[in-house]
Scaffold this active site. Structure first.
Site, PDB file in Angstrom:
ATOM      1  N   CYS A 295       0.849  -1.203   0.000  1.00 16.68           N
ATOM      2  CA  CYS A 295       0.000   0.000   0.000  1.00 16.68           C
ATOM      3  C   CYS A 295       0.888   1.258   0.000  1.00 16.68           C
ATOM      4  CB  CYS A 295      -0.923   0.004   1.214  1.00 16.68           C
ATOM      5  SG  CYS A 295      -2.029  -1.411   1.251  1.00 16.68           S
TER       6      CYS A 295
ATOM      7  N   CYS B 156       1.643   3.276   3.431  1.00 16.99           N
ATOM      8  CA  CYS B 156       1.923   2.541   4.662  1.00 16.99           C
ATOM      9  C   CYS B 156       3.413   2.306   4.887  1.00 16.99           C
ATOM     10  CB  CYS B 156       1.175   1.203   4.623  1.00 16.99           C
ATOM     11  SG  CYS B 156       1.430   0.215   6.093  1.00 16.99           S
TER      12      CYS B 156
HETATM   13  N1  SAH Z   1      -2.822  -5.217   6.635  1.00 20.15           N
HETATM   14  C1  SAH Z   1      -4.017  -4.915   7.333  1.00 20.15           C
HETATM   15  C2  SAH Z   1      -3.828  -4.470   8.773  1.00 20.15           C
HETATM   16  C3  SAH Z   1      -2.675  -3.556   9.105  1.00 20.15           C
HETATM   17  S1  SAH Z   1      -2.780  -1.860   8.685  1.00 20.15           S
HETATM   18  C4  SAH Z   1      -4.841  -3.910   6.559  1.00 20.15           C
HETATM   19  O1  SAH Z   1      -4.385  -3.469   5.525  1.00 20.15           O
HETATM   20  O2  SAH Z   1      -5.950  -3.612   6.956  1.00 20.15           O
HETATM   21  C5  SAH Z   1      -4.033  -1.170   9.702  1.00 20.15           C
HETATM   22  C6  SAH Z   1      -4.743   0.001   9.050  1.00 20.15           C
HETATM   23  O3  SAH Z   1      -3.896   1.166   8.982  1.00 20.15           O
HETATM   24  C7  SAH Z   1      -5.174  -0.275   7.615  1.00 20.15           C
HETATM   25  O4  SAH Z   1      -6.465   0.227   7.407  1.00 20.15           O
HETATM   26  C8  SAH Z   1      -4.151   0.508   6.832  1.00 20.15           C
HETATM   27  O5  SAH Z   1      -4.609   0.783   5.536  1.00 20.15           O
HETATM   28  C9  SAH Z   1      -4.002   1.730   7.702  1.00 20.15           C
HETATM   29  N2  SAH Z   1      -2.822   2.542   7.424  1.00 20.15           N
HETATM   30  C10 SAH Z   1      -1.607   2.159   7.022  1.00 20.15           C
HETATM   31  N3  SAH Z   1      -0.780   3.205   6.876  1.00 20.15           N
HETATM   32  C11 SAH Z   1      -1.493   4.302   7.211  1.00 20.15           C
HETATM   33  C12 SAH Z   1      -1.208   5.695   7.269  1.00 20.15           C
HETATM   34  N4  SAH Z   1      -0.007   6.163   6.940  1.00 20.15           N
HETATM   35  N5  SAH Z   1      -2.190   6.511   7.654  1.00 20.15           N
HETATM   36  C13 SAH Z   1      -3.411   6.042   7.999  1.00 20.15           C
HETATM   37  N6  SAH Z   1      -3.746   4.751   7.973  1.00 20.15           N
HETATM   38  C14 SAH Z   1      -2.800   3.885   7.572  1.00 20.15           C
END
Ligand code: SAH
Length: 342
Positions: free
Chosen positions: A113, A116
């Protein structure tokens, strides 16, 4: 198998092989799930058996590498070192309904993603069931705060580590263990459709959180590579089926990214696509990640987006950001530590 990954029946069988009665297995299981740091803490187990256990199942615990406590809201973030030297993060958040731990399920992540921090170095390895359990146990032991809720929203993609996560859930839910109710557990996924379908079959009472982050493929493809394998239509169909099979309302996560997914039209399209699916929208102002050009939405954009959803009948909350002063989000502490130590 690691002794802490065993269910009580498995431990009973393993102890039987060592010539021990069932009640002994239960005593050991109970100790392990209290978060002891060695067999020597098991005072009702003979010294001889403790030594034999140590030989057969060498005791392992994660070590605290860093601990940061927010002065604002009491959020505590742990960076643990695992027995093989890898690090993962756990965050303890103090909500009015109970102390909640956010645990990691993998070392790194391969989902890619764009926003992330956890995925920047790719996937190193998946966590074992006991490594997830240890995060809950030792956060509780170290902080002295009883844990009542768990979210699988730390580093990693839980449905990319399916069997280990299922076993962890069984352990943490067990009556002789932490006995944490499934209704107090949320599992978050980026949208691995076949695994959502597999999870539905298990009919667990946990809350499924789906990281949607966009109303359509055009936008989702640009920030979530997983969408190319499982486009939004398939994902939402799996969510509908999940609801039908489990009766559990789905919680969607939506990171608000400036100029990418935060227009009122996007909210309107979301409403259209979620029609008939009981859902809850969690709007998360993007946490800025150093390596990424993406920026959080403005407050006004978040408010307008939320209002559009609510007016359209979809409950939407803006997630309160906790621990903003301690890098308490999504892989940032591990990232920092790894960068400093290479
Ligand atoms: N892999 C799983 C769980 C871990 S991430 C998932 O994708 O749902 C947990 C949440 O944080 C997810 O919704 C992800 O998209 C979000 N997330 C990741 N990086 C982020 C960021 N920089 N700002 C806000 N949300 C973020």
């Amino acid at each position: 198998m690691n002794i802490k990954a065993m269910t009580l029946p498995e431990m009973t069988a393993a102890l039987k092989e060592m010539g021990q009665p069932a009640f002994r297995a239960k005593q050991i299981y109970t100790w392990l799930h209290k978060g002891v740091r060695s067999y020597d803490e098991m005072t009702n187990i003979s010294k001889d058996l403790r030594a034999r256990l140590q030989q057969t199942y060498p005791f392992q615990t994660p070590q605290v590498v860093r601990k940061q406590e927010s002065q604002k809201d009491g959020t505590i973030k742990y960076l643990w070192m695992l027995p093989d030297g890898n690090c993962v993060e756990t965050v303890l958040m103090r909500y009015h309904y109970g102390n909640t731990v956010c645990i990691s399920t993998e070392v790194g992540c391969r989902m890619g993603c764009a926003f992330c921090a956890s995925t920047l170095g790719g996937l190193v390895r998946r966590l074992e069931p006991q490594e997830m359990l240890d995060q809950v146990l030792f956060t509780q032991v170290d902080s002295g705060l009883p844990i009542s809720h768990i979210v699988l929203m730390g580093i990693g993609e839980p449905l990319d580590n399916f069997e280990n996560v299922m076993r962890f859930l069984e352990l943490v839910n067990s009556e002789d263990g932490m006995n944490i109710s499934m209704r107090h557990i949320s599992l978050s996924t980026c949208g691995l459709v076949p695994m959502i379908r597999e999870l539905a079959k298990r009919k667990l009472q946990l809350t499924l959180s789906v990281s949607l982050h966009a109303p359509c493929d055009e936008i989702r493809n640009t920030i979530m590579p997983v969408n190319k394998a499982y486009p939004t239509e398939e994902l939402l169909a799996a969510c509908r089926d999940y609801y039908k099979q489990t009766g559990r309302r789905i919680s969607f996560e939506y990171a608000m990214i400036h100029g990418v997914n935060d227009r009122v039209e996007d909210a309107k399209l979301l409403l259209k696509r979620l029609k008939g699916l009981p859902a809850h929208m969690n709007l998360i102002p993007l946490n800025h990640v150093e390596e990424s050009p993406l920026k959080p939405s403005t407050r006004a954009a978040v408010a307008a987006f939320q209002k559009t959803l609510e007016d359209g009948g979809v409950p939407a909350t803006v997630r309160r950001t906790l621990g903003g002063d301690i890098d308490a989000s999504c892989g940032q502490l591990r990232r920092k530590y790894t960068k400093e130590h290479v």
